[in-house]
Design an enzyme around this catalytic site. Structure first.
Site, PDB file in Angstrom:
ATOM      1  N   ASP A 356       1.077  -1.198  -0.034  1.00 53.48           N
ATOM      2  CA  ASP A 356      -0.050  -0.057  -0.105  1.00 53.48           C
ATOM      3  C   ASP A 356       1.042   1.411   0.056  1.00 53.48           C
ATOM      4  O   ASP A 356       1.886   1.238   0.109  1.00 53.48           O
ATOM      5  CB  ASP A 356      -1.086   0.112   1.083  1.00 53.48           C
ATOM      6  N   HIS A 679       1.652  -9.039  -2.897  1.00 53.46           N
ATOM      7  CA  HIS A 679       0.770  -7.765  -2.921  1.00 53.46           C
ATOM      8  C   HIS A 679       1.352  -6.664  -2.815  1.00 53.46           C
ATOM      9  O   HIS A 679       2.136  -6.418  -2.009  1.00 53.46           O
ATOM     10  CB  HIS A 679      -0.153  -8.283  -1.672  1.00 53.46           C
ATOM     11  N   ASP A 727       0.727 -17.969  -3.468  1.00 51.87           N
ATOM     12  CA  ASP A 727       1.632 -16.875  -3.950  1.00 51.87           C
ATOM     13  C   ASP A 727       0.715 -15.930  -5.198  1.00 51.87           C
ATOM     14  O   ASP A 727       0.835 -16.337  -6.241  1.00 51.87           O
ATOM     15  CB  ASP A 727       2.847 -17.175  -4.698  1.00 51.87           C
ATOM     16  N   GLU A 736       1.830 -10.396   1.276  1.00 51.57           N
ATOM     17  CA  GLU A 736       2.312  -8.949   0.996  1.00 51.57           C
ATOM     18  C   GLU A 736       3.938  -9.041   1.142  1.00 51.57           C
ATOM     19  O   GLU A 736       4.567  -9.963   1.909  1.00 51.57           O
ATOM     20  CB  GLU A 736       1.430  -8.271   1.907  1.00 51.57           C
TER      21      GLU A 736
HETATM   22  O1  9MR Z   1       2.129  -6.602   9.519  1.00 52.04           O
HETATM   23  C1  9MR Z   1       0.719  -6.323   9.926  1.00 52.04           C
HETATM   24  C2  9MR Z   1       0.300  -7.745  10.900  1.00 52.04           C
HETATM   25  O2  9MR Z   1       1.388  -7.858  12.097  1.00 52.04           O
HETATM   26  C3  9MR Z   1      -1.026  -7.371  11.269  1.00 52.04           C
HETATM   27  O3  9MR Z   1      -1.563  -8.510  12.123  1.00 52.04           O
HETATM   28  C4  9MR Z   1      -1.963  -6.809  10.211  1.00 52.04           C
HETATM   29  C5  9MR Z   1      -3.398  -6.550  10.739  1.00 52.04           C
HETATM   30  O4  9MR Z   1      -3.394  -5.403  11.408  1.00 52.04           O
HETATM   31  O5  9MR Z   1      -1.372  -5.670   9.676  1.00 52.04           O
HETATM   32  C6  9MR Z   1      -0.206  -6.033   9.144  1.00 52.04           C
HETATM   33  O6  9MR Z   1       0.160  -4.875   8.343  1.00 52.04           O
HETATM   34  C7  9MR Z   1      -0.217  -4.334   7.386  1.00 52.04           C
HETATM   35  C8  9MR Z   1      -0.498  -2.800   7.615  1.00 52.04           C
HETATM   36  O7  9MR Z   1      -1.745  -2.810   8.334  1.00 52.04           O
HETATM   37  C9  9MR Z   1      -0.873  -2.072   6.195  1.00 52.04           C
HETATM   38  N1  9MR Z   1       0.527  -2.109   5.380  1.00 52.04           N
HETATM   39  C10 9MR Z   1       0.519  -3.596   5.017  1.00 52.04           C
HETATM   40  C11 9MR Z   1       1.070  -4.578   6.403  1.00 52.04           C
HETATM   41  C12 9MR Z   1       1.469  -5.863   5.882  1.00 52.04           C
HETATM   42  O8  9MR Z   1       0.295  -6.691   5.545  1.00 52.04           O
END
Ligand code: 9MR
Length: 868
Positions: A356, A679, A727, A736
């Site tokens: 993102d 992602h 994947d 991601e």
């Molecule tokens: O890495 C984060 C993970 O530990 C959390 O459980 C999750 C849900 O809150 O969010 C992950 O972080 C994401 C973030 O919120 C937005 N950018 C991408 C991150 C990786 O998926």
């Protein structure tokens, strides 16, 4: 979490023109049965639409670049802009729907339009000639109706497309759909990953003198023979497997194989057992040198606020993102969310968090800290190799500063900008994050993101991330840029004081629209980490007292699940153990790291796949947690030099590169089968072939038992932990890429790259006494004695060490001294080149002081070997 998928606008006009042409020419086999009429047989068939109820966000639905999909109400809605000409100027769709020739299907959708409009509804071929199998023009009302149709598929295809074409209105309107359903045909294929041969190895390389372990999946309950072949199929070694029973993390019955006795180097080895031949691998060490660079190079193309130069990253060049050039709205003048603050900040720069475009202080914090620690380790660990200037092909390469610090500074500069200015409420605290007002879809290049960017409220956690990283930056940047170092120290102190004054401002779990929440209800660990960094950099009593009073200082912080952005005490403990400082009881701090490592070694030894992760449900980003556990084991090696810790890291490493249930490497470009569809809104090759895959050296988050995204939910329901991964670019919860996941990959790859062939390096035959005899505000005098503890004469010597911060050497006697950054090289003069066994030489120097403490260095290398 709501993450709409959205197609990039560029290719769409062409798509839609072709759609019309095709529908005019082809005869749709649609029986428009009208609202409420469906075929009962088809209705009882299997559901072919993924996430037609929008219960978990909007993926894998996509929309054109001129709308934002919003599933927050439990329906999928979009504000359709006015002023478009054709129906296909605005589309919402879903791809990859299987159709079977001759089968009758029942399609239904609940739709509404405000004000009422027609929504052209198609099921079609997703490519030229865009043949339609169902083409309807239901009139959508404001209250909403269910529209249902049946049709018989004239052909079989695996990837039909459902599309609502909703453009062509002069004025804006709002469109919502829910309960989109396509029933009939064959049961959708049950997803079964292709896991290849049942013998699982590290597909990249084993170190010649390191441990060599593999796993074979088999029903056999007694030992089986194995054989190692070289690239021409000749036998190199053989032995017997060890049955290990059912592995709880995969549900598989497995045996393990130990071929550590083989030290022959080469490429293309294979391991054969139970009639299966593994994927090929090397025995040799150089691949991880490449990875050390690639894992760090990842950060440059995550940069916001600067063009990515194609000359530095061929195939990855792109315009600067979020510099205030339309359609971007930021990040040069970003307001707060309504009611949060009355000012705007220039927060351009930094790294995009992940796939993102958000930038989050909590996650930026651990990422930049791990990069800085990777550099700091080169000052304090015997096996760390220098990470110098011009190693990462950055715009800053050649500026005399190690490239890893240049990259870290890109983020640290951004973190500083997130601090609330003086005179404003909560001055000194940091805003938790800045991101888009609404989630955007994929693909979307950073410079094309049209969303409003907003600053979110301050938080104690973010403020302490700033305090910790700025304190660490203050000591590490001091030799290169004293002003930047001083700015960081001021910001760190201010952040600490602000956090102490506001110890409980927690980011809200509900603040997850348009970006991740990164909420964290426990901040005692962030306090501990920040106090540790501030103490190391300043030596001041208030930080020391905080550390010593914190229950986290002595408790077992070594979670089986590993440390991460929300659990940061380990960052403080590891630095207190490894960076020279005068904390009382430091021996116990060092011992605690070794105890943590022992725990992870025990987990690894009990695990038939050799994974230092003692859980049976895997967390979001499990790969980074596993790597962080490996960093603890690696630090124990740095502290003790004991082989079992080195071997532990090398064994855990195998999991990341293919010794796992899916038989794949989780690092792009490494290993025969590897993750490459992570992602990401700009590495969206899977969605748009003109865009690249993520660069070589990109870690995927990896198996996540939570499977929060619809693609994972539709394909992986009921998965055993290691199988909760796909994947696929739409699987944002398992696949991601993220800045805080590449940081432990980078740290551990630097550790492994420094281990040569995997032999435990014997300490140098030398002993150093380093005594600072006098210190005054602007300087100090130090005397150094080097003793030859070996049995042969040393003839010519260079002794190296590093200062904690910005200290410099001036006048020296009995040696010739040079300095690069914090690292000092003292060379013999002609009269004292020889040191006989048991004898010593003594030299000294005057130094210029720098802000903060001046502890004696703890690592001395004589002619390249670390003194005991
Ligand atoms: O890495 C984060 C993970 O530990 C959390 O459980 C999750 C849900 O809150 O969010 C992950 O972080 C994401 C973030 O919120 C937005 N950018 C991408 C991150 C990786 O998926």
């Amino acid at each position: 979490m709501i993450r709409p998928s959205r197609r990039w606008a560029a290719s769409l006009a062409l798509t839609a023109v072709a759609t019309l042409a095709a529908s005019a020419l082809s005869v749709p086999v649609t029986h428009a049965a009208g609202t409420g009429t469906t075929s009962t047989a088809a209705e009882e068939g299997p559901e072919q639409i993924v996430n037609g109820t929008f219960d978990s966000g909007s993926g894998p639905w996509w929309g054109t670049g001129n709308i934002t999909l919003d599933a927050s109400s439990g329906q999928l809605c979009a504000d359709v802009p006015g002023g478009t000409t054709n129906p296909w100027d605005v589309i919402i769709g879903q791809d990859n729907i299987p159709l079977v020739a001759g089968e009758t299907y029942a399609f239904s959708v609940f739709g509404s339009a405000d004000p009422p409009r027609v929504a052209r509804t198609l099921i079609q071929l997703p490519v030229d000639p865009w043949t339609t199998y169902l083409a309807e023009n239901p009139q959508m009302t404001t209250a909403g109706d269910t529209h249902a149709y049946t049709f018989t598929a004239p052909t079989s295809l695996p990837n039909a497309q459902v599309a609502f074409q909703i453009g062509g209105s002069a004025t804006p309107w709002r469109f919502c759909v829910d309960n989109v359903s396509l029933k009939g045909g064959a049961e959708p294929d049950v997803y079964k990953p292709d896991t290849g041969p049942r013998v699982r190895v590290n597909q990249v390389a084993y170190l010649p003198k390191g441990p060599k372990n593999a796993t074979v999946v088999t029903e056999a309950t007694t030992a089986l023979p194995w054989r190692l072949n070289d690239s021409s199929g000749r036998k190199v070694a053989n032995g017997q497997t060890t049955p290990r029973g059912v592995d709880a993390s995969s549900g598989q019955n497995v045996h393990s194989i130990d071929f550590s006795g083989v030290t022959k180097t080469g490429t293309g080895f294979t391991l054969v057992a139970d009639g299966e031949t593994s994927r090929p691998f090397d025995i040799g060490g150089t691949a991880y040198r490449d990875l050390r660079a690639d894992a760090l190079k990842f950060y440059y193309s995550q940069r916001s606020g600067t063009p990515i130069l194609d000359s530095l990253r061929p195939g990855y060049g792109r315009p600067a993102g979020h510099v205030g050039v339309a359609p971007n709205q930021g990040d040069t003048n970003v307001p707060c969310q309504p009611g949060v603050c009355d000012y705007s900040l220039n927060v351009a720069g930094g790294w995009y968090d992940a796939g993102d475009h958000g930038k989050y202080v909590v996650n930026g914090g651990i990422s930049v800290a791990q990069l800085m620690s990777e550099f700091e380790r080169t000052k304090n660990a015997a096996t760390a190799e220098a990470l110098g200037d011009s190693t990462l092909a950055l715009p800053e390469s050649g500026n005399g500063v190690p490239d890893i610090l240049d990259e870290a500074r890109w983020e640290q500069d951004f973190l500083l900008k997130m601090q609330v200015p003086d005179g404003k409420p909560f001055a000194g605290m940091a805003h938790h994050k800045i991101h888009d007002q609404n989630w955007t879809g994929l693909p979307l290049m950073p410079h094309l993101d049209p969303q409003l960017r907003e600053l979110h409220p301050v938080s104690t956690a973010a403020t302490l991330n700033l305090a910790a990283t700025a304190a660490q930056a203050a000591r590490l940047f001091a030799p290169y840029d004293a002003a930047f170092a001083a700015r960081n120290l001021t910001a760190a102190r201010k952040a600490w004081d602000a956090a102490v004054a506001n110890p409980n401002r927690l980011a809200s779990a509900a603040d997850g629209t348009g970006g991740g929440a990164y909420n964290d209800d426990t901040v005692s660990d962030e306090f501990y980490w920040a106090a540790a960094e501030l103490y190391i950099s300043t030596g001041e009593a208030k930080y020391k007292d905080y550390i010593l009073a914190s229950p986290l200082h002595t408790s077992d912080i070594w979670r089986e699940r590993g440390f991460d952005w929300g659990s940061t005490a380990a960052l403080g403990r590891l630095d207190l153990a490894t960076v020279p400082n005068a904390l009382p009881g430091r021996a116990a701090v060092r011992a605690s790291v070794v105890q943590g490592a022992d725990k992870y070694l025990a987990t690894l030894a009990a695990h038939p796949y050799g994974i230092p992760y003692g859980v049976t449900t895997y967390d979001w980003g499990s790969n980074n947690l596993i790597l962080n556990n490996m960093a603890v084991i690696a630090t124990a090696y740095d502290l003790t030099g004991q082989k079992k810790y080195l071997d532990g890291v090398l064994q855990g490493w195998n999991y990341i590169f293919g010794r796992n249930a899916l038989n794949m490497s989780y690092v792009t470009g490494y290993g025969e089968v590897n993750s490459h569809n992570q992602h990401s809104r700009w590495y969206s090759h899977q969605l748009d072939s003109s865009l690249p895959n993520p660069p070589k050296g990109t870690l995927s988050g990896g198996p996540n038992s939570g499977i929060q995204d619809p693609v994972a939910q539709s394909k992986l329901a009921g998965c055993a932990a290691q199988f909760c991964y796909i994947d696929d670019i739409e699987s944002w919860s398992t696949n991601e890429l993220t800045i805080n996941w590449n940081s432990p990959l980078s740290w551990v790859s630097a550790f492994v790259a420094g281990q040569g062939d995997g032999t435990v390096k014997a300490p140098g035959k030398c002993q150093v006494t380093y005594t600072t005899h006098g210190a005054w505000p602007s300087g100090f005098t130090t005397q150094v004695t080097v003793k030859n503890t070996g049995s042969s004469t040393i003839d010519g010597w260079t002794l190296k060490w590093a200062f904690l911060g910005g200290q410099t050497t001036s006048h020296a006697w009995n040696t010739g001294i040079t300095q690069s950054g914090a690292t000092v090289s003292a060379k013999n003069l002609s009269h004292n080149a020889k040191i006989k066994p048991g004898q010593s030489v003594t030299f000294g120097f005057n130094g210029s002081a720098a802000p903060g403490p001046n502890p004696s260095p703890e690592l001395f290398t004589l002619n390249g070997a670390a003194c005991a």
